[in-house]
Design an enzyme around this catalytic site. Structure first.
Site, mmCIF file in Angstrom:
data_model
loop_
_atom_site.group_PDB
_atom_site.id
_atom_site.type_symbol
_atom_site.label_atom_id
_atom_site.label_comp_id
_atom_site.label_asym_id
_atom_site.label_seq_id
_atom_site.Cartn_x
_atom_site.Cartn_y
_atom_site.Cartn_z
ATOM 1 N N ASP A 125 19.743 -15.663 41.374
ATOM 2 C CA ASP A 125 19.035 -16.849 43.488
ATOM 3 C C ASP A 125 17.791 -15.366 42.973
ATOM 4 O O ASP A 125 18.767 -14.449 42.924
ATOM 5 C CB ASP A 125 19.804 -17.224 43.208
ATOM 6 C CG ASP A 125 19.005 -18.413 44.434
ATOM 7 O OD1 ASP A 125 17.904 -17.442 45.422
ATOM 8 O OD2 ASP A 125 19.112 -19.045 44.901
ATOM 9 N N SER A 142 14.135 -35.466 41.023
ATOM 10 C CA SER A 142 14.005 -36.088 42.068
ATOM 11 C C SER A 142 14.075 -37.377 42.385
ATOM 12 O O SER A 142 13.255 -37.958 41.187
ATOM 13 C CB SER A 142 12.850 -35.754 42.949
ATOM 14 O OG SER A 142 12.766 -36.293 44.550
ATOM 15 N N TYR A 162 4.632 -31.432 45.098
ATOM 16 C CA TYR A 162 6.000 -31.203 44.752
ATOM 17 C C TYR A 162 6.953 -31.881 43.468
ATOM 18 O O TYR A 162 7.090 -32.296 43.326
ATOM 19 C CB TYR A 162 6.938 -31.100 46.496
ATOM 20 C CG TYR A 162 8.531 -31.393 46.334
ATOM 21 C CD1 TYR A 162 9.262 -30.246 45.642
ATOM 22 C CD2 TYR A 162 9.356 -32.409 45.902
ATOM 23 C CE1 TYR A 162 10.383 -30.549 45.234
ATOM 24 C CE2 TYR A 162 10.450 -32.101 45.757
ATOM 25 C CZ TYR A 162 10.975 -31.399 45.099
ATOM 26 O OH TYR A 162 12.247 -31.139 45.041
ATOM 27 N N LYS A 222 8.000 -31.651 39.804
ATOM 28 C CA LYS A 222 9.094 -32.818 39.419
ATOM 29 C C LYS A 222 9.055 -33.364 38.080
ATOM 30 O O LYS A 222 10.202 -33.490 37.156
ATOM 31 C CB LYS A 222 9.822 -33.048 40.600
ATOM 32 C CG LYS A 222 10.230 -32.637 41.157
ATOM 33 C CD LYS A 222 11.835 -31.847 40.194
ATOM 34 C CE LYS A 222 12.898 -30.450 41.645
ATOM 35 N NZ LYS A 222 13.419 -29.606 41.043
HETATM 36 P P1 NAD Z 1 17.385 -24.623 47.894
HETATM 37 O O1 NAD Z 1 15.427 -24.358 48.433
HETATM 38 O O2 NAD Z 1 18.115 -25.045 49.061
HETATM 39 O O3 NAD Z 1 18.156 -23.876 46.471
HETATM 40 C C1 NAD Z 1 17.085 -23.528 45.535
HETATM 41 C C2 NAD Z 1 17.066 -22.378 45.456
HETATM 42 O O4 NAD Z 1 16.369 -22.143 44.196
HETATM 43 C C3 NAD Z 1 17.243 -21.331 46.845
HETATM 44 O O5 NAD Z 1 18.225 -20.383 46.858
HETATM 45 C C4 NAD Z 1 16.103 -20.364 46.205
HETATM 46 O O6 NAD Z 1 16.093 -19.097 46.975
HETATM 47 C C5 NAD Z 1 15.751 -20.563 44.259
HETATM 48 N N1 NAD Z 1 14.698 -20.109 44.148
HETATM 49 C C6 NAD Z 1 13.511 -20.395 44.137
HETATM 50 N N2 NAD Z 1 12.616 -20.701 43.434
HETATM 51 C C7 NAD Z 1 13.359 -19.441 42.766
HETATM 52 C C8 NAD Z 1 13.040 -18.501 41.540
HETATM 53 N N3 NAD Z 1 11.792 -18.880 40.987
HETATM 54 N N4 NAD Z 1 14.004 -17.578 40.855
HETATM 55 C C9 NAD Z 1 15.033 -18.014 40.986
HETATM 56 N N5 NAD Z 1 15.961 -18.542 42.576
HETATM 57 C C10 NAD Z 1 15.204 -19.601 43.051
HETATM 58 O O7 NAD Z 1 17.226 -25.742 47.723
HETATM 59 P P2 NAD Z 1 18.395 -27.196 47.482
HETATM 60 O O8 NAD Z 1 18.164 -28.559 48.640
HETATM 61 O O9 NAD Z 1 19.609 -26.895 47.277
HETATM 62 O O10 NAD Z 1 17.316 -28.038 46.045
HETATM 63 C C11 NAD Z 1 17.990 -27.980 44.592
HETATM 64 C C12 NAD Z 1 16.984 -28.097 43.289
HETATM 65 O O11 NAD Z 1 16.892 -29.969 43.820
HETATM 66 C C13 NAD Z 1 15.838 -27.665 44.399
HETATM 67 O O12 NAD Z 1 15.397 -27.971 42.020
HETATM 68 C C14 NAD Z 1 14.810 -29.271 44.745
HETATM 69 O O13 NAD Z 1 13.628 -29.053 43.808
HETATM 70 C C15 NAD Z 1 15.987 -30.196 44.432
HETATM 71 N N6 NAD Z 1 16.347 -31.648 45.101
HETATM 72 C C16 NAD Z 1 16.394 -30.934 46.025
HETATM 73 C C17 NAD Z 1 16.740 -32.706 47.206
HETATM 74 C C18 NAD Z 1 16.903 -32.048 48.423
HETATM 75 O O14 NAD Z 1 16.418 -33.083 49.431
HETATM 76 N N7 NAD Z 1 17.805 -31.204 49.153
HETATM 77 C C19 NAD Z 1 16.243 -33.761 46.868
HETATM 78 C C20 NAD Z 1 15.696 -33.583 45.601
HETATM 79 C C21 NAD Z 1 15.648 -33.005 44.186
HETATM 80 N N1 UFG Z 2 11.918 -38.657 59.117
HETATM 81 C C1 UFG Z 2 11.619 -38.843 60.201
HETATM 82 N N2 UFG Z 2 11.016 -37.123 61.524
HETATM 83 C C2 UFG Z 2 11.688 -36.141 60.214
HETATM 84 C C3 UFG Z 2 12.094 -36.559 59.241
HETATM 85 C C4 UFG Z 2 12.107 -37.549 58.752
HETATM 86 O O1 UFG Z 2 11.596 -39.887 61.134
HETATM 87 O O2 UFG Z 2 12.017 -35.219 61.128
HETATM 88 C C5 UFG Z 2 12.590 -39.510 58.259
HETATM 89 C C6 UFG Z 2 11.100 -39.634 56.971
HETATM 90 O O3 UFG Z 2 10.060 -40.380 57.720
HETATM 91 C C7 UFG Z 2 12.079 -41.313 56.132
HETATM 92 C C8 UFG Z 2 13.249 -40.286 56.420
HETATM 93 O O4 UFG Z 2 13.782 -39.683 57.974
HETATM 94 O O5 UFG Z 2 12.081 -42.299 56.608
HETATM 95 C C9 UFG Z 2 13.813 -39.376 55.371
HETATM 96 O O6 UFG Z 2 12.907 -38.698 55.346
HETATM 97 P P1 UFG Z 2 13.950 -36.654 54.490
HETATM 98 O O7 UFG Z 2 12.120 -36.122 54.709
HETATM 99 O O8 UFG Z 2 14.658 -36.376 54.895
HETATM 100 O O9 UFG Z 2 13.651 -37.417 53.521
HETATM 101 P P2 UFG Z 2 12.275 -37.997 52.260
HETATM 102 O O10 UFG Z 2 12.922 -38.896 52.352
HETATM 103 O O11 UFG Z 2 11.187 -37.869 53.045
HETATM 104 O O12 UFG Z 2 12.402 -36.659 51.559
HETATM 105 C C10 UFG Z 2 12.994 -36.623 49.989
HETATM 106 C C11 UFG Z 2 13.755 -35.390 49.366
HETATM 107 C C12 UFG Z 2 12.668 -35.169 48.791
HETATM 108 C C13 UFG Z 2 11.833 -36.074 47.649
HETATM 109 C C14 UFG Z 2 10.835 -36.937 48.880
HETATM 110 C C15 UFG Z 2 9.869 -37.824 48.083
HETATM 111 O O13 UFG Z 2 14.179 -34.982 50.201
HETATM 112 O O14 UFG Z 2 13.112 -33.732 47.914
HETATM 113 O O15 UFG Z 2 11.813 -37.608 49.423
HETATM 114 O O16 UFG Z 2 9.289 -38.745 48.829
HETATM 115 F F1 UFG Z 2 10.636 -35.053 47.438
#
Ligand code: NAD
Ligand code: UFG
Length: 339
Positions: A32, A125, A150, A154
């Site tokens: 990381d 995602s 973003y 993906k």
């Molecule tokens: P996060 O930011 O908490 O974790 C990602 C980690 O990757 C961090 O610790 C960051 O320091 C590290 N990182 C970023 N770029 C790097 C690089 N080039 N080299 C080494 N380390 C690097 O995010 P998360 O919520 O734990 O998400 C993990 C994965 O899941 C991500 O790929 C994210 O896109 C995907 N994802 C997350 C969500 C969500 O809502 N949290 C939804 C769908 C997909």
């Molecule tokens: N929302 C609010 N207020 C906020 C934040 C979110 O009303 O301050 C609402 C959004 O409009 C949505 C719901 O809460 O209806 C969930 O929103 P999030 O931002 O928590 O999550 P999303 O569904 O938008 O995001 C997810 C993933 C992303 C991905 C994205 C693509 O977290 O990784 O879907 O749509 F890219």
């Protein structure tokens, strides 16, 4: 027991997955660059599990570091979380997203190939689905053109990995399409710790509840949903972490590339989340309705039947659990991992 390289293992989902891996007897090496996390999360992983893990601070774009890791450790499989994930930021600095999320995945796959490691679980995602699909979304539905950079990264990474597995039968790749990860470890020692103003609903709600932010803006109350607010499929981060272990087991036995939805299959509206949070935790959350956020869809939830049938995975936690655990983490750690 296997040795797993976890890229992005210090982050929110990665750190919870490390706990489950260690508790299941696997060995873990984390790579990381700490660009969106701190080493404190890994200190807590070790404290919670009473197990050791190797941590390498470095970047997935760095071929030398990757080669060193594969030379030093007999890695059986890689779980690839590392990447950037802020939708808004991806519109402002697209190249950073292309580099970390697309070039980073290629860089990792190249190093894996050199090392003869071909099992990979990739963080995808639900955003890859075409917006025209009607929920519940299943893996047979068409992917689309995501409305932000973003999501685009993906989709491209998924397609590159599919082509890689099609071209070379040694690869065995799981594409896990996460819905909305929320919640925290039951201990309250680990959770989501976003830098700056949270983009996502759950950390925003907990930061309002703890007094760090004044009011939640609910983005839109005129959607075609039961109460007019957006509907999403919230999934407990520990259930999500366990899906990675199930996917790993599946990939040890199969080759090719396959996608699985990781969600509960149940949609909840923003208002339902806020009201349930208040009820479960006995804390008021002030909110106001504001205009829709660009790029949001009305409703998105999973058909998770494929993951349940093929991975033997089953989500255990309810929305109430997710909201109680998120709050437990936030109230014990008002400033996240910072002191
Ligand atoms: P996060 O930011 O908490 O974790 C990602 C980690 O990757 C961090 O610790 C960051 O320091 C590290 N990182 C970023 N770029 C790097 C690089 N080039 N080299 C080494 N380390 C690097 O995010 P998360 O919520 O734990 O998400 C993990 C994965 O899941 C991500 O790929 C994210 O896109 C995907 N994802 C997350 C969500 C969500 O809502 N949290 C939804 C769908 C997909
Ligand atoms: N929302 C609010 N207020 C906020 C934040 C979110 O009303 O301050 C609402 C959004 O409009 C949505 C719901 O809460 O209806 C969930 O929103 P999030 O931002 O928590 O999550 P999303 O569904 O938008 O995001 C997810 C993933 C992303 C991905 C994205 C693509 O977290 O990784 O879907 O749509 F890219």
């Amino acid at each position: 027991m296997a040795k797993i390289l976890v890229t992005g293992g210090a982050g929110y989902i990665g750190s919870h997955t490390c706990v489950e891996l260690l508790n299941s007897g696997h060995e873990v090496v984390v790579l990381d660059n700490l660009s969106n996390s701190s080493e404190e999360s890994l200190t807590r992983v070790k404290a919670l599990t009473s197990k050791y893990l190797d941590f390498v601070e470095g970047d997935i774009l760095d071929q030398q570091i990757l080669d060193q890791i594969f030379a030093a450790h007999a890695v059986d499989a890689v779980i690839h979380f590392a990447g950037l994930k802020a939708v808004g930021e991806s519109q402002q600095i697209p190249l950073a997203y292309f580099d970390n999320n697309i070039a980073g995945t290629i860089s990792l796959a190249k190093a894996m190939e050199r090392a003869g490691v071909f099992r990979l679980v990739f963080s995808s995602s639900a955003t890859v689905y075409d917006e025209a699909n009607i929920s519940p979304l299943n893996e047979g539905m068409p992917t689309g053109m995501p409305s932000n950079n973003y999501g685009y990264t993906k989709l491209i990474a998924e397609q590159l990995l599919q082509k890689l597995a099609a071209a070379d039968a040694r690869w065995s790749i799981a594409l896990l399409r996460y819905f909305n990860p929320v919640g925290a470890h039951k201990s309250g020692c680990m959770g989501e710790d976003p830098q700056g103003i949270p983009n996502n609903l759950m950390p925003y709600v907990t930061q309002v509840a703890v007094g760090r932010r004044e009011k939640l803006a609910i983005f839109g109350n005129d959607y075609d949903t039961p109460d007019g607010t957006g509907v999403r499929d919230y999934i407990h981060v520990v259930d999500l972490a366990n899906a990675h272990l199930c996917a790993l087991n599946n990939r040890l036995k199969n080759s090719g590339c396959r996608a699985w939805n990781i969600g509960t299959g149940k949609g909840s509206s923003v208002l339902e989340v806020v009201k349930t949070f208040e009820q479960v935790n006995g804390i008021p959350v002030s909110y106001a309705f504001s205009p829709r956020r660009e790029g949001d869809v009305a409703t998105s939830f999973a058909d998770n039947a494929r993951a349940v049938a093929e991975l033997g995975w089953q989500p255990k936690y309810s929305l109430e659990d997710m909201l109680a655990d998120s709050w437990n983490w936030q109230k014990r750690n008002p400033n996240g991992y910072r002191k």
